[in-house]
Enzyme design. Structure first.
Site, PDB file in Angstrom:
ATOM      1  N   CYS A 330       0.937  -1.224  -0.062  1.00  0.00           N
ATOM      2  CA  CYS A 330       0.085   0.010  -0.068  1.00  0.00           C
ATOM      3  C   CYS A 330       0.984   1.244  -0.060  1.00  0.00           C
ATOM      4  O   CYS A 330       1.568   1.440  -1.092  1.00  0.00           O
ATOM      5  CB  CYS A 330      -1.122  -0.263   1.354  1.00  0.00           C
ATOM      6  SG  CYS A 330      -2.415   1.028   1.040  1.00  0.00           S
ATOM      7  N   HIS A 427      -3.673  -5.631   0.988  1.00  0.00           N
ATOM      8  CA  HIS A 427      -3.373  -6.121   2.479  1.00  0.00           C
ATOM      9  C   HIS A 427      -4.169  -7.343   3.011  1.00  0.00           C
ATOM     10  O   HIS A 427      -4.747  -7.906   1.952  1.00  0.00           O
ATOM     11  CB  HIS A 427      -4.125  -4.972   3.393  1.00  0.00           C
ATOM     12  CG  HIS A 427      -3.865  -3.659   3.702  1.00  0.00           C
ATOM     13  ND1 HIS A 427      -2.429  -3.454   4.150  1.00  0.00           N
ATOM     14  CD2 HIS A 427      -3.870  -2.515   2.963  1.00  0.00           C
ATOM     15  CE1 HIS A 427      -2.072  -1.918   4.017  1.00  0.00           C
ATOM     16  NE2 HIS A 427      -3.013  -1.534   3.320  1.00  0.00           N
TER      17      HIS A 427
END
Length: 480
Positions: A330, A427
């Site tokens: 991310c 994630h």
């Protein structure tokens, strides 16, 4: 409405774990129970079934209840972006970015949203167990409070006060809290419990009776230290437990100043073949690191500056020259690129910051926030896994021709030609046992973990631990 609220004598006294344990204990008794936290401050967030986001601690509590996370379980989430400012998420959606000095004026308007979510949750379930935030003893915050007594009084929910004996001074914690509370707030407290005791419980009998005598509150028990707690996702990055190992794949994660969604690391920490190091500021990246992870961040450009201030950019370059691997997740993925542009000032002052230049991509921040569970297939191993996305920004560039994964047939993430440096917006990938095993195997490590089943077993063990040492029946009887 049937509800009970656990408040604490301070931050990090174990409220989140106590609520998770009570939720699992209630569920094991056949009660339809749900968790609730009016206001949370955390960059460790979970994607919800209704397309929002809540604190990761409430997602764990939902799991303890056998429920999918829902935005009503944590209607106000503050996600710090700077030392004085935070993104404000209300009922799962970002509504503002507020400086700390201005947040107090926003709070009264948020109470309606908190009570609205609580009412819906109460209507759907037989019992709601509520977690406070910080401490009700912070009486300077009481006039506009929505997290502790402000909520308890508005919703008429009885309170049990938890103190942490492990940090010392638990008698003063509880007696002192009563001493500073307004009488109306103190009347909401129906008892106390002691958390994290080590040693012979009988040695605290006198102290326990002193608290009862001084406060007039009944005690609901003293809970011994629960040694398996480290296997549950931590709410704060400082609480991540890494077993002391001297051998195995050495994975180093940089503890960024605004680290987010760091529970990505939990499944790796439990692998006996992995030596996980959470590298704090002022420490050099070890020369024996096999893999360096750049985790998520709530302020990508801000954490790029933080990273450079530690000299980690120089260390990373040396790590790559030695043949080491790098994975960015991310915000960490965005940092690996050539540049990060924020023309609208979404995460801070408008501008562009040079990236680390380890991936041939560029990132532009956008106002659209992507919040979704995502099924993907890892490009290198061919393994499918379920992850989630919780980010702003778009990344593109030549290295996207070598994706980290594929999502619905489309490329996701990027990698260098030799594959040693890669990045992804996904994630939660390491929670998938099969993917984690295949990924570790590419480093010559055999996986021995069953992560989700381990978490379930630990929650069951926590509930049994609480049943053995606390008056759980009495606690649940307080709910009204």
């Amino acid at each position: 409405m049937t509800a009970l609220m656990i408040q604490g004598t301070g931050s990090n006294v174990g409220k989140s774990l106590l609520v998770a344990g009570l939720c699992r204990a209630a569920r094991k008794r056949g009660i339809d129970v749900a968790p609730f936290k009016p206001q949370n401050m955390s960059n460790n967030a979970a994607v919800t079934a209704d397309g929002g986001e809540i604190g990761r601690a409430q997602a764990l509590q939902a799991l303890a209840c056998g429920l999918a996370p829902h935005s009503d379980m944590n209607p106000v989430l503050l996600k710090p972006q700077t030392d004085t400012g935070a993104q404000v998420v209300v009922q799962g959606k970002r509504v503002a970015t507020s400086e700390a000095r201005d947040y107090g004026t926003l709070k009264p308007r948020l109470l309606d949203a908190v009570l609205d979510s609580f009412a819906r949750l109460s209507a759907r379930h037989d019992l709601v167990i509520v977690e406070g935030a910080g401490s009700p003893a912070e009486i300077n915050l009481r006039p506009r409070d929505i997290a502790n007594m402000g909520f308890a009084c508005a919703a008429q929910v009885p309170v049990v006060l938890a103190g942490d004996i492990d940090r010392g001074g638990v008698i003063a914690q509880i007696v002192g809290t009563q001493a500073v509370l307004d009488p109306g707030d103190a009347a909401m407290v129906k008892g106390f419990l002691i958390n994290r005791f080590r040693g012979d419980l009988r040695l605290f009998d006198d102290g326990y009776r002193m608290i009862e005598a001084r406060t007039g509150w009944p005690g609901f028990g003293t809970l011994p230290w629960f040694p398996e707690a480290w296997k549950l996702p931590a709410e704060d990055a400082v609480d991540i437990h890494t077993p002391r190992r001297t051998e195995g794949l050495h994975v180093v994660c940089l503890a960024l100043s605004r680290i987010a969604n760091f529970d990505d690391l939990d499944p790796l920490a439990q692998e006996p073949g992995v030596r996980l190091t959470i590298l704090g500021p002022g420490r050099a990246i070890p020369g024996d690191a096999d893999l360096v992870i750049l985790p998520g961040s709530k302020s990508t450009r801000g954490d790029l500056a933080f990273l450079r201030a530690q000299g980690w950019d120089v260390d990373l370059a040396a790590h790559v020259r030695r043949g080491g691997h790098v994975l960015g997740i991310c915000g960490g993925y965005q940092m690996l690129g050539r540049s990060v542009a924020d023309p609208d000032g979404i995460e801070g002052p408008p501008g562009t910051t040079p990236g680390l230049g380890l991936l041939e991509i560029d990132t532009v921040m956008t106002s659209d926030k992507r919040l979704t569970e995502t099924r993907a297939t890892h490009a290198a191993t061919g393994r499918a896994f379920l992850g989630y996305e919780i980010h702003i920004g778009r990344s593109d560039g030549p290295d996207r021709a070598r994706p980290f994964a594929h999502v619905a047939g489309e490329p996701e993430g990027a990698a260098t030609p030799n594959g040693r440096i890669a990045g992804s917006y996904l994630h939660g990938m390491f929670r998938d046992d099969a993917f984690r095993a295949a990924w570790l195997n590419s480093f010559g490590v055999q996986s021995a973990g069953r992560y989700d089943s381990t978490v379930e077993a630990v929650l069951d063990g926590l509930a049994d631990h609480m049943e053995a040492h606390l008056d759980v029946t009495g606690l649940l009887a307080l709910a009204r």
